[in-house]
Design an enzyme around this catalytic site. Structure first.
Site, PDB file in Angstrom:
ATOM      1  CD  GLU B 135      -9.054  23.961 -19.178  1.00 25.08           C
ATOM      2  OE1 GLU B 135      -9.705  22.819 -19.205  1.00 25.08           O
ATOM      3  OE2 GLU B 135      -8.334  23.791 -20.739  1.00 25.08           O
ATOM      4  CG  HIS B 204     -10.116  30.445 -28.580  1.00 25.21           C
ATOM      5  ND1 HIS B 204     -11.693  29.339 -28.796  1.00 25.21           N
ATOM      6  CD2 HIS B 204      -9.837  29.325 -28.829  1.00 25.21           C
ATOM      7  CE1 HIS B 204     -12.025  28.685 -28.578  1.00 25.21           C
ATOM      8  NE2 HIS B 204     -10.453  28.072 -28.562  1.00 25.21           N
TER       9      HIS B 204
END
Lengths: 392, 399
Positions: B135, B204
């Site tokens: 990322e 998450h």
């Protein structure tokens, strides 16, 4: 340990390089005669056949190298004085000693190729066509600076020359540089991007991530490690298990270059550009050295000896190397070189004087360029109103 | 005015305008100016919930003279939210060759939430790019590409993963336009699903809007319906500024009928979900649905809440919000962020700064608890705001 190996390399850079063609005495300085000069240190390749040690140059190019490097050197030393006079504040990272990398790279590429670097960016900005006044004005926070005084020493940019800055966070510029290379490939420009970083940044994970992606997508990205052997105060052998930065790309080929020899740098960058356009990323490690400390707040002598610094200055100084080459080839007499240096000194002093006259940015500039203007609003915070603060 | 002209109007810089008139650039009620600008009224009432039994116009659409004859009796087409996002993305990629998508599994796999399904076969590997799991660097690469003029859409498979790219988003994405003195623009879109899902676990279930809201130079929007998802996606791609588009994991399968004609929404505008009189409820993303559910109960109890989906998280649309507060004098903020440092906290202080005189009661802000989201279903339900709490809060405010 580190210092002696540096000095060992230094001794081999004797100025009496082999000439392959006999030269007549006293050439004109604008002469385009091809000179073939052997670099003092051979290239070392990793998973690639290194280019030839013989570099082709001309008297004109050697003189331009001298002039450019002398200008860069003078600018950095002037910046040192300005910082001590408190006209430059904050961080100031000086590039003197490393000029050969900037100058050699520029000689090998065009303005269609991109360069991105970290915070030691003053000389690369000059190399890309930035003016002294813009540089000094930015350092002193004036409106006429290249970033309107809002960036500072670590944020020099020049969009029209494809100089992408100027970044303070170590290593973050390498993914950016690979992104620029991606755009060059996307737009089929046939150009490359040089992403420069230091030996300290070479241990950043995002470098390897970006290298992986660049290799997968065959991007024309050239990662250049300017290895000045110290990541601020930490020597390379204390920071990296493997200080062979040109090998750290593993599957990506690498080349180790004597970064104090502008001609070697030029040859390597030309070679790298051809390689990157055809085959994807390549790593160049420039073996270079900075005379100043990491920044102005670092004396530079607590982690290395003064002998080491002066040793490098005597044996491997990039400016002196070019001067000796010019004199050895009888291109111009020594007095003329001294005149050039005097002229540069005056030029730099004039630029500083001019930059000192420049005004500071206006109060309203605080809020401009936060967002790109659209719908006529200059800047807005979480409440829709334009923020207008009355500063004391 | 054709949609192309409207698009041109939206993308062209206009002369300095007062904040008040800005809301009419992209969407306003018809009749405000004589021009037949394609406008959308943001009044949207779910059928059956009309407090005063008055027939309100739910979609004010400037009809084309040759009205499209669809086989259905109703105009437009029905689709799910992720399909609406895909439609917006597809239309923008078709219109502008510099738009490209980067993310994990967006290409051949079609996107983990199917937002980019089919785009790779249509546009090829150079425009829909599968990245490795990196990322920090692919966000950085997106920003670098944006500096040269490309318009990348960077997808974080889950917003929480973009924390790895926080340095790139904050220092490079948000600040480069400023530190370069305006030389470089970063027309990037960073999008992805966030928010608390169904027992996805703490890592998450993150709400990044609270972390990113301080970054100067970023714009943040949150979509909540297929209609605004498509419109905001298109607006974000066309914007010259970096925009973070927050989607929600649980809202991808919402179905709605959206217009066939091209439309682009304004990034800085809030949506009036349900006009009312008694209290202004400000919310966004998934909490909108909890609020609407609570609204049903409130109506039965005799309250008339005004529900506004703020949509624009940075900057806030204080024009719409302010007008509503002027009318109702009571504010309830319902958000999914944590209590500490969330969007609600900023919104509350912005309202106090600007509309203090209009308030008759303290502002209540209902947010998630300051805890990592637990896995157990019951605990997870207690972390986020539930409709019952919203009803109780309104009753308290309206006492």
């Amino acid at each position: 340990m580190a210092s002696s190996s540096l000095l060992r390399r230094a001794i081999s850079s004797a100025p009496s390089s082999s000439l392959l063609r006999p030269m007549s005495a006293r050439l004109f300085s604008s002469d385009e005669t091809v000179l073939s000069i052997e670099t003092s240190v051979p290239y070392t390749g990793h998973k690639i056949e290194p280019p030839s040690r013989i570099v082709e140059t001309s008297p004109k190019e050697l003189l331009s190298f001298f002039r450019d490097m002398a200008l860069m050197r003078r600018m950095e030393i002037a910046a040192d004085s300005l910082y001590k006079a408190k006209l430059i504040r904050g961080f100031c990272h000086l590039y003197d000693g490393q000029e050969a990398v900037a100058v050699g790279m520029e000689a090998a590429i065009t303005k269609a190729d991109g360069i991105i670097t970290a915070y030691r960016d003053h000389c690369l900005f000059l190399g890309r066509g930035g003016t002294l006044v813009e540089a000094f004005a930015e350092l002193m926070g004036r409106k006429a600076g290249c970033s309107n005084g809002k960036g500072g020493s670590m944020h020099f940019y020049k969009k029209d020359a494809r100089f992408y800055g100027g970044h303070g966070i170590v290593g973050a510029q390498v993914p950016l540089g690979c992104g620029v290379a991606f755009a060059q490939k996307y737009n089929k420009e046939g150009a490359v991007t040089f992403a420069l970083y230091g030996d300290g940044a070479a241990n950043q994970g995002q470098l390897f991530e970006a290298l992986n992606i660049s290799a997968l997508w065959d991007l024309p990205a050239i990662l250049v490690c300017e290895n000045n052997h110290y990541g601020m105060g930490t020597a390379e052998w204390r920071a990296a298990k493997s200080p062979s930065y040109y090998k750290r790309g593993d599957y990506v080929p690498g080349l180790k270059v004597d970064g104090m020899d502008a001609l070697a740098v030029k040859q390597a960058c030309k070679f790298a550009k051809e390689h990157a356009l055809a085959n994807g990323p390549i790593i160049l490690e420039m073996d270079t050295y900075r005379y100043h400390g990491h920044s102005m707040s670092d004396p530079g002598s607590t982690y290395r000896t003064r002998d080491e610094i002066s040793g490098i200055r005597q044996e491997r100084d990039p400016l002196e190397r070019i001067r000796k080459l010019i004199l050895a080839h009888d291109i111009t007499p020594a007095s003329e070189l001294k005149d050039i240096e005097k002229e540069i000194r005056k030029h730099v002093d004039d630029a500083i004087a001019q930059a000192k006259e420049c005004p500071m940015p206006d109060e309203s500039e605080l809020f401009t360029n936060v967002y790109v203007k659209g719908y006529g609003v200059e800047s807005f915070g979480p409440d829709r109103k334009e923020i207008r603060a009355t500063l004391p | 005015m054709s949609s192309l002209q409207m698009a041109a109007l939206l993308s062209a810089p206009s002369s300095p305008v007062v904040a008040g008139s800005l809301r009419f650039v992209a969407s306003s009620s018809t009749g405000r100016n004589g021009n037949a600008l394609v406008v959308r009224s943001e009044v949207k009432i779910p059928t059956g919930l009309c407090a005063r039994g008055v027939n309100l116009i739910t979609h004010a659409v400037a009809e084309k003279t040759a009205a499209a004859n669809t086989t259905d009796s109703k105009p437009g087409h029905e689709l799910l939210l992720f399909e609406a996002l895909r439609e917006g993305l597809d239309e923008e990629m078709e219109r502008d060759p510099t738009v490209c998508v980067m993310g994990e599994d967006v290409g051949h796999y079609g996107g983990s939430y199917k937002v980019t399904k089919g785009l790779a076969t249509k546009y090829g590997d150079l425009r829909v790019l599968d990245t490795p799991i990196a990322e920090n660097s692919f966000t950085g690469m997106g920003i670098g590409a944006a500096m040269t003029g490309l318009r990348p859409v960077v997808e974080g498979m889950n917003m929480g993963f973009l924390l790895l790219a926080y340095n790139q988003i904050s220092n490079n994405c948000g600040m480069l336009h400023y530190t370069s003195g305006g030389q470089f623009k970063i027309p990037i879109v960073i999008r992805g699903p966030g928010g608390v899902g169904r027992q996805l676990g703490a890592e998450h279930s993150q709400r990044l809007e609270s972390y990113l809201q301080s970054i100067p130079g970023l714009q943040m929007v949150a979509c909540s319906t297929p209609y605004n998802a498509k419109g905001l996606m298109k607006a974000a791609i066309r914007s010259e500024n970096p925009v973070v588009l927050f989607e929600h994991v649980l809202l991808y399968n919402l179905k709605e009928r959206i217009p066939d004609e091209e439309y682009v929404l304004s990034l800085e505008e809030a949506e009036m979900v349900r006009p009312g009189e008694h209290v202004t409820i400000l919310t966004y993303s998934r909490m909108r649905y909890h609020v609407m559910q609570a609204a049903k109960t409130l109506v039965n109890k005799g309250y008339d809440p005004e529900v506004i989906d703020i949509r624009s998280l940075k900057p806030f649309d204080l024009y719409t919000i302010g007008n509503s507060i002027k009318k109702t004098h009571r504010v309830l903020i319902v958000e999914e962020c944590m209590r500490t440092g969330g969007i609600g906290a900023s919104l509350r202080s912005a309202i106090i700064d600007n509309f203090w005189d209009y308030l008759d009661a303290p502002i209540i802000c209902l947010s998630s608890q300051d805890v990592p989201t637990p896995y157990a279903g019951t605990l997870e339900d207690w972390t986020v705001v539930q409709p019952a709490q919203i009803v109780a809060a309104v009753e308290q405010i309206c006492k």
